[in-house]
Structures are given as structure tokens and as C-alpha cells.
Design a protein around this motif. Structure first.
Motif, mmCIF file in Angstrom:
data_model
loop_
_atom_site.group_PDB
_atom_site.id
_atom_site.type_symbol
_atom_site.label_atom_id
_atom_site.label_comp_id
_atom_site.label_asym_id
_atom_site.label_seq_id
_atom_site.Cartn_x
_atom_site.Cartn_y
_atom_site.Cartn_z
ATOM 1 N N PRO A 49 -14.581 22.553 -5.039
ATOM 2 C CA PRO A 49 -15.562 22.722 -6.110
ATOM 3 C C PRO A 49 -14.936 23.339 -7.362
ATOM 4 O O PRO A 49 -14.229 24.336 -7.292
ATOM 5 C CB PRO A 49 -16.595 23.662 -5.500
ATOM 6 N N GLY A 50 -15.173 22.686 -8.488
ATOM 7 C CA GLY A 50 -14.653 23.170 -9.757
ATOM 8 C C GLY A 50 -13.219 22.762 -10.022
ATOM 9 O O GLY A 50 -12.698 22.980 -11.119
ATOM 10 N N VAL A 51 -12.535 22.170 -9.039
ATOM 11 C CA VAL A 51 -11.140 21.756 -9.205
ATOM 12 C C VAL A 51 -11.021 20.240 -9.149
ATOM 13 O O VAL A 51 -10.511 19.618 -10.068
ATOM 14 C CB VAL A 51 -10.219 22.405 -8.140
ATOM 15 N N GLY A 52 -11.460 19.638 -8.054
ATOM 16 C CA GLY A 52 -11.381 18.193 -7.946
ATOM 17 C C GLY A 52 -11.469 17.718 -6.515
ATOM 18 O O GLY A 52 -11.734 18.486 -5.594
ATOM 19 N N LYS A 53 -11.214 16.431 -6.338
ATOM 20 C CA LYS A 53 -11.305 15.783 -5.029
ATOM 21 C C LYS A 53 -9.932 15.212 -4.681
ATOM 22 O O LYS A 53 -9.331 14.486 -5.481
ATOM 23 C CB LYS A 53 -12.353 14.667 -5.076
ATOM 24 N N ILE A 54 -9.436 15.530 -3.476
ATOM 25 C CA ILE A 54 -8.153 15.032 -2.993
ATOM 26 C C ILE A 54 -8.452 14.000 -1.914
ATOM 27 O O ILE A 54 -9.228 14.277 -0.992
ATOM 28 C CB ILE A 54 -7.306 16.180 -2.418
ATOM 29 N N TYR A 55 -7.842 12.819 -2.026
ATOM 30 C CA TYR A 55 -8.118 11.757 -1.078
ATOM 31 C C TYR A 55 -6.899 10.852 -0.922
ATOM 32 O O TYR A 55 -5.947 10.925 -1.699
ATOM 33 C CB TYR A 55 -9.334 10.930 -1.519
ATOM 34 N N CYS A 56 -6.932 10.006 0.094
ATOM 35 C CA CYS A 56 -5.853 9.072 0.380
ATOM 36 C C CYS A 56 -6.343 7.663 0.047
ATOM 37 O O CYS A 56 -7.477 7.306 0.354
ATOM 38 C CB CYS A 56 -5.463 9.171 1.851
ATOM 39 N N ARG A 57 -5.470 6.885 -0.593
ATOM 40 C CA ARG A 57 -5.823 5.516 -0.958
ATOM 41 C C ARG A 57 -4.735 4.584 -0.443
ATOM 42 O O ARG A 57 -3.549 4.903 -0.509
ATOM 43 C CB ARG A 57 -5.923 5.398 -2.484
ATOM 44 N N GLU A 58 -5.132 3.436 0.075
ATOM 45 C CA GLU A 58 -4.164 2.447 0.551
ATOM 46 C C GLU A 58 -3.784 1.505 -0.584
ATOM 47 O O GLU A 58 -4.637 1.079 -1.357
ATOM 48 C CB GLU A 58 -4.759 1.650 1.709
ATOM 49 N N ARG A 59 -2.475 1.228 -0.690
ATOM 50 C CA ARG A 59 -1.993 0.264 -1.672
ATOM 51 C C ARG A 59 -1.585 -1.007 -0.941
ATOM 52 O O ARG A 59 -0.949 -0.939 0.108
ATOM 53 C CB ARG A 59 -0.781 0.811 -2.432
ATOM 54 N N PRO A 60 -1.913 -2.153 -1.483
ATOM 55 C CA PRO A 60 -1.561 -3.409 -0.814
ATOM 56 C C PRO A 60 -0.065 -3.719 -0.961
ATOM 57 O O PRO A 60 0.632 -3.101 -1.771
ATOM 58 C CB PRO A 60 -2.400 -4.445 -1.558
ATOM 59 N N GLU A 61 0.386 -4.690 -0.176
ATOM 60 C CA GLU A 61 1.749 -5.180 -0.304
ATOM 61 C C GLU A 61 1.914 -5.756 -1.708
ATOM 62 O O GLU A 61 1.002 -6.390 -2.241
ATOM 63 C CB GLU A 61 1.948 -6.268 0.746
ATOM 64 N N ARG A 62 3.094 -5.564 -2.325
ATOM 65 C CA ARG A 62 3.260 -6.038 -3.700
ATOM 66 C C ARG A 62 4.737 -6.298 -3.995
ATOM 67 O O ARG A 62 5.613 -5.873 -3.249
ATOM 68 C CB ARG A 62 2.699 -5.018 -4.689
ATOM 69 N N MET A 63 4.975 -6.945 -5.115
ATOM 70 C CA MET A 63 6.341 -7.220 -5.559
ATOM 71 C C MET A 63 6.746 -6.145 -6.570
ATOM 72 O O MET A 63 5.972 -5.797 -7.463
ATOM 73 C CB MET A 63 6.434 -8.601 -6.212
ATOM 74 N N VAL A 64 7.953 -5.594 -6.393
ATOM 75 C CA VAL A 64 8.475 -4.577 -7.313
ATOM 76 C C VAL A 64 9.838 -5.038 -7.812
ATOM 77 O O VAL A 64 10.492 -5.870 -7.196
ATOM 78 C CB VAL A 64 8.587 -3.194 -6.634
ATOM 79 N N ARG A 65 10.282 -4.462 -8.929
ATOM 80 C CA ARG A 65 11.550 -4.848 -9.532
ATOM 81 C C ARG A 65 12.550 -3.717 -9.395
ATOM 82 O O ARG A 65 12.257 -2.574 -9.727
ATOM 83 C CB ARG A 65 11.320 -5.171 -11.016
ATOM 84 N N ASN A 66 13.762 -4.034 -8.915
ATOM 85 C CA ASN A 66 14.846 -3.064 -8.864
ATOM 86 C C ASN A 66 15.382 -2.923 -10.286
ATOM 87 O O ASN A 66 15.923 -3.878 -10.843
ATOM 88 C CB ASN A 66 15.943 -3.561 -7.917
ATOM 89 N N PRO A 67 15.261 -1.748 -10.923
ATOM 90 C CA PRO A 67 15.669 -1.612 -12.322
ATOM 91 C C PRO A 67 17.177 -1.771 -12.531
ATOM 92 O O PRO A 67 17.611 -2.149 -13.606
ATOM 93 C CB PRO A 67 15.207 -0.211 -12.710
ATOM 94 N N ALA A 68 17.981 -1.503 -11.506
ATOM 95 C CA ALA A 68 19.434 -1.615 -11.653
ATOM 96 C C ALA A 68 19.897 -3.071 -11.676
ATOM 97 O O ALA A 68 20.786 -3.432 -12.446
ATOM 98 C CB ALA A 68 20.134 -0.865 -10.525
ATOM 99 N N THR A 69 19.281 -3.911 -10.833
ATOM 100 C CA THR A 69 19.733 -5.305 -10.718
ATOM 101 C C THR A 69 18.749 -6.312 -11.289
ATOM 102 O O THR A 69 19.112 -7.456 -11.533
ATOM 103 C CB THR A 69 19.976 -5.659 -9.242
ATOM 104 N N GLY A 70 17.510 -5.905 -11.464
ATOM 105 C CA GLY A 70 16.488 -6.831 -11.935
ATOM 106 C C GLY A 70 15.914 -7.688 -10.823
ATOM 107 O O GLY A 70 15.048 -8.518 -11.049
ATOM 108 N N GLU A 71 16.393 -7.489 -9.600
ATOM 109 C CA GLU A 71 15.950 -8.277 -8.449
ATOM 110 C C GLU A 71 14.516 -7.909 -8.054
ATOM 111 O O GLU A 71 14.146 -6.747 -8.052
ATOM 112 C CB GLU A 71 16.895 -7.999 -7.281
ATOM 113 N N MET A 72 13.722 -8.904 -7.716
ATOM 114 C CA MET A 72 12.357 -8.672 -7.267
ATOM 115 C C MET A 72 12.371 -8.488 -5.745
ATOM 116 O O MET A 72 12.970 -9.285 -5.024
ATOM 117 C CB MET A 72 11.444 -9.838 -7.636
ATOM 118 N N LEU A 73 11.708 -7.424 -5.277
ATOM 119 C CA LEU A 73 11.652 -7.110 -3.854
ATOM 120 C C LEU A 73 10.202 -6.982 -3.418
ATOM 121 O O LEU A 73 9.338 -6.593 -4.206
ATOM 122 C CB LEU A 73 12.360 -5.773 -3.581
#
Length: 95
Positions: A49-73
Motif C-alpha cells: 500500500p502506497g508503494v506499488g504492486k509487484i507481480y510476475c509476467r510471462e513473456r512469449p518466445e521471440r526473436m532477438v538480435r545479437n548486437p555484436a554479430t547482428g545475428e537473429m536468435l
């Protein structure tokens, strides 16, 4: 920007606010942290109360980029801990 309060400073301030010794205040802080960790790990949420709500959220599978090589993983689905800040706290910060 001010330096963040350390755990030792937080325990000392909590002890002073509660009128107890630092050991009791440290135990209370550890109990609250343990309770929040247990509840959020189990998929629940905790509202401070007066501070906030802490919770867990699921993230789906996704494509990310390696910044060093530019490769999509492909990154597997995972869970992240989020916090929504209470309006009362936002209003007190913004004056």
C-alpha cells in the motif's frame, strides 16, 4: 540523482521508525522480502500500500538480435518480475 539507500541504511531507518533495535528491524525486512519472493515466484502478486504492486509476467518466445554479430536468435519464453508504482507515490514525488 541521490545515491540509493543501502540495506544497512534501510534497516537503521526502519529500526528508528519502528522504535526497535536494528536486529529486529533487519528480521522484519528479511521476512517481508521472503514473503514477497515466495508469493511472486508462485505466480501471485503482492501489493505494498502506497508503494506499488509487484507481480510476475510471462513473456512469449521471440526473436532477438545479437548486437555484436547482428545475428537473429530465438529466445525461449521466460518470466519477468514487474512492478507498477502506486499513484500516491507518483503524486508525492511529483509534488
Amino acid at each position: 540523482m541521490a545515491k540509493p539507500m543501502t540495506k544497512t541504511q534501510l534497516v537503521a531507518a526502519l529500526a528508528e521508525e519502528m522504535g526497535v533495535d536494528k536486529k529486529s528491524a533487519g528480521g522484519a525486512l528479511e521476512a517481508v522480502v521472503s514473503l514477497i519472493t515466495r508469493e511472486v515466484s508462485a505466480g501471485g502478486a503482492v501489493t505494498l500500500p502506497g508503494v506499488g504492486k509487484i507481480y510476475c509476467r510471462e513473456r512469449p518466445e521471440r526473436m532477438v538480435r545479437n548486437p555484436a554479430t547482428g545475428e537473429m536468435l530465438k529466445k525461449d519464453a521466460d518470466k519477468v518480475v514487474k512492478m507498477t508504482i502506486a499513484k500516491a507515490l507518483k503524486d508525492s514525488v511529483n509534488g
